[in-house]
Design a protein around this motif. Sequence first.
Motif, mmCIF file in Angstrom:
data_model
loop_
_atom_site.group_PDB
_atom_site.id
_atom_site.type_symbol
_atom_site.label_atom_id
_atom_site.label_comp_id
_atom_site.label_asym_id
_atom_site.label_seq_id
_atom_site.Cartn_x
_atom_site.Cartn_y
_atom_site.Cartn_z
ATOM 1 N N ALA A 3 0.830 -1.210 0.000
ATOM 2 C CA ALA A 3 0.000 0.000 0.000
ATOM 3 C C ALA A 3 0.862 1.256 0.000
ATOM 4 O O ALA A 3 0.498 2.269 0.590
ATOM 5 C CB ALA A 3 -0.940 -0.009 1.207
ATOM 6 N N LEU A 8 -0.974 1.742 -4.244
ATOM 7 C CA LEU A 8 -2.206 2.542 -4.228
ATOM 8 C C LEU A 8 -2.602 3.002 -5.630
ATOM 9 O O LEU A 8 -3.785 2.981 -5.981
ATOM 10 C CB LEU A 8 -2.046 3.732 -3.276
ATOM 11 C CG LEU A 8 -1.891 3.346 -1.796
ATOM 12 C CD1 LEU A 8 -1.556 4.573 -0.959
ATOM 13 C CD2 LEU A 8 -3.139 2.642 -1.273
ATOM 14 N N ALA A 35 -5.494 3.170 2.090
ATOM 15 C CA ALA A 35 -6.063 2.320 1.036
ATOM 16 C C ALA A 35 -7.578 2.216 1.180
ATOM 17 O O ALA A 35 -8.317 2.301 0.191
ATOM 18 C CB ALA A 35 -5.423 0.931 1.081
ATOM 19 N N LEU A 145 -2.801 11.005 -2.703
ATOM 20 C CA LEU A 145 -1.560 10.280 -2.427
ATOM 21 C C LEU A 145 -0.438 11.216 -1.980
ATOM 22 O O LEU A 145 0.521 10.786 -1.347
ATOM 23 C CB LEU A 145 -1.096 9.520 -3.667
ATOM 24 C CG LEU A 145 -2.054 8.458 -4.213
ATOM 25 C CD1 LEU A 145 -1.487 7.849 -5.481
ATOM 26 C CD2 LEU A 145 -2.324 7.398 -3.177
#
Length: 177
Positions: A3, A8, A35, A145
Amino acid sequence: MGAGPIGLVTMLAARAFGVPRIVIVNVDENRLSVAKQLGADGIVQVTTNLEDVGSEVEKIQKAMGSNIDVTFDCAGFNKTMSTALAATRCDGKVCLVGIGHGVMTVPLTPAAAREVDVVGVFRYKNTWPLCLEFLTSGKIDVKPLITHRFGFSQKEVGDAFETSARESNAIKVMFNL
């Protein structure tokens, strides 16, 4: 499997391509939380111990709720690849994306006996047009992110690399130029 930023983004791409159920596996609880926030249907926290592969495969398969057709190993370690090979159904596929170890020792014979295909992905040839389409259309949003931003002075660059290496809540560290 994994992850981090690669895992991701792989999850986001899989969802954009219409994958109906995605389970993310990682050692870090914070990354699993990210996630889940980004749309994972299930999450499974694992250890780094190879001895735990059997029990963790059961947890992963239970979280998936059905046979696992395709597994993406976005970390690339002996443990993650061993887990991916064991978790994937007979005649399924394991795609090695992450390159955590330059050389791996993994149990290929049981996977071969179950006819699990192993595919590697490393280069990005001819993927940019589709990536740009997904980003501009909003099918994939990578902004969540980016967890940290730094300037570009020598000190800030050092701080950024330290943050990326040491902080478990760091997903993608960016520089403001």
